[in-house]
Write a protein that holds these residues in place. Sequence first.
Motif, PDB file in Angstrom:
ATOM      1  N   ALA A  87      12.921  -2.344  -3.043  1.00 28.00           N
ATOM      2  CA  ALA A  87      12.960  -1.989  -4.462  1.00 28.00           C
ATOM      3  C   ALA A  87      12.546  -3.189  -5.306  1.00 28.00           C
ATOM      4  O   ALA A  87      12.555  -3.139  -6.526  1.00 28.00           O
ATOM      5  CB  ALA A  87      14.362  -1.527  -4.836  1.00 28.00           C
ATOM      6  N   GLY A  88      12.213  -4.277  -4.675  1.00 28.33           N
ATOM      7  CA  GLY A  88      11.775  -5.491  -5.351  1.00 28.33           C
ATOM      8  C   GLY A  88      11.467  -6.506  -4.256  1.00 28.33           C
ATOM      9  O   GLY A  88      11.664  -6.210  -3.083  1.00 28.33           O
ATOM     10  N   GLU A  89      11.006  -7.679  -4.648  1.00 27.15           N
ATOM     11  CA  GLU A  89      10.556  -8.646  -3.636  1.00 27.15           C
ATOM     12  C   GLU A  89      11.615  -8.951  -2.581  1.00 27.15           C
ATOM     13  O   GLU A  89      11.314  -9.100  -1.400  1.00 27.15           O
ATOM     14  CB  GLU A  89      10.131  -9.929  -4.357  1.00 27.15           C
ATOM     15  CG  GLU A  89       9.338 -10.854  -3.463  1.00 27.15           C
ATOM     16  CD  GLU A  89       8.939 -12.135  -4.184  1.00 27.15           C
ATOM     17  OE1 GLU A  89       8.578 -12.070  -5.382  1.00 27.15           O
ATOM     18  OE2 GLU A  89       8.993 -13.197  -3.543  1.00 27.15           O
ATOM     19  N   THR A  90      12.875  -9.021  -3.040  1.00 28.02           N
ATOM     20  CA  THR A  90      13.933  -9.413  -2.096  1.00 28.02           C
ATOM     21  C   THR A  90      15.043  -8.374  -1.997  1.00 28.02           C
ATOM     22  O   THR A  90      16.099  -8.628  -1.440  1.00 28.02           O
ATOM     23  CB  THR A  90      14.565 -10.749  -2.538  1.00 28.02           C
ATOM     24  OG1 THR A  90      14.951 -10.599  -3.912  1.00 28.02           O
ATOM     25  CG2 THR A  90      13.597 -11.907  -2.384  1.00 28.02           C
ATOM     26  N   GLU A  91      14.803  -7.201  -2.568  1.00 29.74           N
ATOM     27  CA  GLU A  91      15.860  -6.188  -2.611  1.00 29.74           C
ATOM     28  C   GLU A  91      15.502  -4.989  -1.725  1.00 29.74           C
ATOM     29  O   GLU A  91      14.454  -4.369  -1.914  1.00 29.74           O
ATOM     30  CB  GLU A  91      16.005  -5.716  -4.064  1.00 29.74           C
ATOM     31  CG  GLU A  91      17.311  -5.015  -4.352  1.00 29.74           C
ATOM     32  CD  GLU A  91      17.290  -4.424  -5.777  1.00 29.74           C
ATOM     33  OE1 GLU A  91      18.179  -3.628  -6.069  1.00 29.74           O
ATOM     34  OE2 GLU A  91      16.366  -4.751  -6.550  1.00 29.74           O
ATOM     35  N   VAL A  92      16.377  -4.682  -0.765  1.00 27.06           N
ATOM     36  CA  VAL A  92      16.143  -3.524   0.111  1.00 27.06           C
ATOM     37  C   VAL A  92      17.279  -2.528  -0.097  1.00 27.06           C
ATOM     38  O   VAL A  92      18.442  -2.847   0.152  1.00 27.06           O
ATOM     39  CB  VAL A  92      16.056  -3.962   1.594  1.00 27.06           C
ATOM     40  CG1 VAL A  92      16.020  -2.755   2.510  1.00 27.06           C
ATOM     41  CG2 VAL A  92      14.800  -4.806   1.818  1.00 27.06           C
ATOM     42  N   VAL A  93      16.940  -1.322  -0.592  1.00 26.06           N
ATOM     43  CA  VAL A  93      17.993  -0.372  -0.979  1.00 26.06           C
ATOM     44  C   VAL A  93      18.254   0.707   0.058  1.00 26.06           C
ATOM     45  O   VAL A  93      19.183   1.507  -0.087  1.00 26.06           O
ATOM     46  CB  VAL A  93      17.661   0.298  -2.340  1.00 26.06           C
ATOM     47  CG1 VAL A  93      17.698  -0.710  -3.466  1.00 26.06           C
ATOM     48  CG2 VAL A  93      16.314   1.019  -2.292  1.00 26.06           C
ATOM     49  N   ALA A  94      17.438   0.775   1.098  1.00 22.61           N
ATOM     50  CA  ALA A  94      17.633   1.809   2.122  1.00 22.61           C
ATOM     51  C   ALA A  94      16.902   1.403   3.390  1.00 22.61           C
ATOM     52  O   ALA A  94      15.971   0.589   3.331  1.00 22.61           O
ATOM     53  CB  ALA A  94      17.070   3.142   1.612  1.00 22.61           C
ATOM     54  N   PRO A  95      17.329   1.946   4.537  1.00 23.72           N
ATOM     55  CA  PRO A  95      16.618   1.625   5.776  1.00 23.72           C
ATOM     56  C   PRO A  95      15.308   2.406   5.839  1.00 23.72           C
ATOM     57  O   PRO A  95      15.195   3.434   6.511  1.00 23.72           O
ATOM     58  CB  PRO A  95      17.585   2.064   6.874  1.00 23.72           C
ATOM     59  CG  PRO A  95      18.418   3.121   6.242  1.00 23.72           C
ATOM     60  CD  PRO A  95      18.460   2.861   4.773  1.00 23.72           C
ATOM     61  N   GLY A  96      14.327   1.935   5.095  1.00 15.87           N
ATOM     62  CA  GLY A  96      13.054   2.663   4.990  1.00 15.87           C
ATOM     63  C   GLY A  96      12.159   2.471   6.191  1.00 15.87           C
ATOM     64  O   GLY A  96      12.498   1.789   7.163  1.00 15.87           O
ATOM     65  N   ILE A  97      11.000   3.071   6.091  1.00 14.70           N
ATOM     66  CA  ILE A  97      10.024   3.035   7.174  1.00 14.70           C
ATOM     67  C   ILE A  97       8.710   2.529   6.564  1.00 14.70           C
ATOM     68  O   ILE A  97       8.617   2.392   5.345  1.00 14.70           O
ATOM     69  CB  ILE A  97       9.905   4.456   7.783  1.00 14.70           C
ATOM     70  CG1 ILE A  97       9.306   4.405   9.182  1.00 14.70           C
ATOM     71  CG2 ILE A  97       9.132   5.397   6.875  1.00 14.70           C
ATOM     72  CD1 ILE A  97       9.521   5.703   9.934  1.00 14.70           C
ATOM     73  N   ASN A  98       7.708   2.293   7.394  1.00 16.22           N
ATOM     74  CA  ASN A  98       6.388   1.966   6.841  1.00 16.22           C
ATOM     75  C   ASN A  98       5.511   3.201   6.993  1.00 16.22           C
ATOM     76  O   ASN A  98       5.091   3.538   8.101  1.00 16.22           O
ATOM     77  CB  ASN A  98       5.776   0.766   7.571  1.00 16.22           C
ATOM     78  CG  ASN A  98       4.415   0.414   6.978  1.00 16.22           C
ATOM     79  OD1 ASN A  98       3.969   1.043   6.018  1.00 16.22           O
ATOM     80  ND2 ASN A  98       3.767  -0.577   7.539  1.00 16.22           N
ATOM     81  N   ALA A  99       5.264   3.892   5.891  1.00 16.32           N
ATOM     82  CA  ALA A  99       4.497   5.145   5.958  1.00 16.32           C
ATOM     83  C   ALA A  99       3.507   5.224   4.805  1.00 16.32           C
ATOM     84  O   ALA A  99       3.192   6.299   4.309  1.00 16.32           O
ATOM     85  CB  ALA A  99       5.455   6.331   5.931  1.00 16.32           C
ATOM     86  N   LYS A 100       3.001   4.069   4.391  1.00 18.60           N
ATOM     87  CA  LYS A 100       2.119   4.031   3.220  1.00 18.60           C
ATOM     88  C   LYS A 100       0.689   4.412   3.563  1.00 18.60           C
ATOM     89  O   LYS A 100       0.192   4.070   4.627  1.00 18.60           O
ATOM     90  CB  LYS A 100       2.103   2.606   2.639  1.00 18.60           C
ATOM     91  CG  LYS A 100       3.393   2.165   2.015  1.00 18.60           C
ATOM     92  CD  LYS A 100       3.466   0.641   1.957  1.00 18.60           C
ATOM     93  CE  LYS A 100       3.787   0.074   3.314  1.00 18.60           C
ATOM     94  NZ  LYS A 100       3.335  -1.273   3.552  1.00 18.60           N
ATOM     95  N   MET A 101       0.026   5.040   2.610  1.00 16.59           N
ATOM     96  CA  MET A 101      -1.412   5.291   2.779  1.00 16.59           C
ATOM     97  C   MET A 101      -2.166   4.031   2.325  1.00 16.59           C
ATOM     98  O   MET A 101      -1.799   3.419   1.326  1.00 16.59           O
ATOM     99  CB  MET A 101      -1.838   6.493   1.929  1.00 16.59           C
ATOM    100  CG  MET A 101      -3.326   6.787   2.047  1.00 16.59           C
ATOM    101  SD  MET A 101      -3.843   8.197   1.062  1.00 16.59           S
ATOM    102  CE  MET A 101      -3.362   9.557   2.105  1.00 16.59           C
ATOM    103  N   ASN A 102      -3.232   3.687   3.075  1.00 13.48           N
ATOM    104  CA  ASN A 102      -3.955   2.464   2.699  1.00 13.48           C
ATOM    105  C   ASN A 102      -5.058   2.752   1.671  1.00 13.48           C
ATOM    106  O   ASN A 102      -5.368   3.904   1.368  1.00 13.48           O
ATOM    107  CB  ASN A 102      -4.483   1.741   3.945  1.00 13.48           C
ATOM    108  CG  ASN A 102      -5.560   2.539   4.651  1.00 13.48           C
ATOM    109  OD1 ASN A 102      -6.536   2.977   4.029  1.00 13.48           O
ATOM    110  ND2 ASN A 102      -5.398   2.746   5.944  1.00 13.48           N
TER     111      ASN A 102
END
Length: 380
Positions: A214-229
């Motif tokens: 959610a920001g450079e050093t803030e992680v709000v959930a155990p997310g995944i990497n699923a971004k479109m390039n």
Amino acid sequence: MKKEIFVTQPVLPDLEEFTELLKDIWERKWLTNNGKYHQDFEKALADYLGVPYISLFSNGTLALISALQVLNITGEVITTPYSFVATTHALWWNNIKPVFVDIEPDFCNLDPQKIEAAITPKTTAILPVHVYGNPCDMDKIQEIADRYGLKVIYDAAHAFGVKQNGQSILNFGDLSILSFHATKVFNTIEGGAIVCHDEKTKQRIDYLKNFGFAGETEVVAPGINAKMNEIQAAYGLLQLKTIDKNIEARKLIDNSYREKLGNIRGIHFLSENKSLDYNYAYFPVFINEEEFGISRDEVYTELNEQGIHGRRYFYPLISQFPTYRGLDSASSEKLFVAEKMAKEVLCLPIYPELDLEVINTIAELLKKLERNLNGNIVSK
Ligand code: T4K
């Protein structure tokens, strides 16, 4: 050598236009993580589809897996066995128990009449599929979901651009997911998306597809990497230029199949839904062996021998694969309609550049194969 015809063939954007965008990306050196093209494509896509919020993904399966995380779905989820395996696999990857419910015969979608009987105290959601792009009975499904406090996530992998009574079907349920795989009506090579209704949910989806940042050093959930390039997003932007023309070309093919195969005994089509702006994603025919004289598999083999490669979407049923066949809900007697449709279905080639001659060849072949009730080939 005879040209091989496959069930589908992707449409690609104009190479020169794509090269121009690639040059721009090369100069920018911004390749992924919510770049210019990602943002532009999201906006253009939301606009084209008539949906308020959309988040791009690297493929439809990751969009599905993430959609279940977005809504914190747990326990049991009611779903259809008549789909591509990714639908149920997304539940499995979230440690959720799939509960299969039978389909209706008109469009091969989850049968709302049979959903309630499958609800238990552990049920948290319904995961229906708009099979072949035909909308589920969304009003009835929502009514049941509201009565039992369940979420609804639509697997709309086949339903790009489909509208019912002028309204995008992606606006129903809590979330819908799309696939932009090479074999789909609209492709970004690989790709997918989640459609949602409000900004807060979009924000959560965007965190989840980017490791939960959610920001450079803030992680709000155990997310995944699923971004479109960026390269896929640029390609997708160009694809929007031709999508209407491509759907129009698919419509001609659909009409031609209906006209040329319409009076062959034992060959059935899905009903035409007049309230739809349809995308003509697939052209499934259902071969009734008793009426037609030979089985779907024999027809499939004969066509293959002629270089025409139809596909048996969706056979076998997901409930018949080893991972799932032990589930109570996977038993055959509960999935009677799905088993019948899976045994009879054959998806014929449909894509914008398909030579209409192929339809004549298929029609001729089917007429040759059709046998009368005494087992003799009907002479034409
Ligand atoms: N939910 C549903 C309901 C789905 O149908 C799907 C995917 C998903 C979720 C998951 O979305 P993604 O994660 O895929 O975005 C294909 C597709 O791979 C799959 O995306 C699709 N459904 C499924 C229905 O069909 P296959 O194993 O049949 O694909 P394949 O490689 O045999 O391709 C079919 C034909 O298409 C080939 O014989 C030739 C032609 N083709 C294929 C590719 C890849 C081309 O001409 N060019 C190509 O680049 O699964």
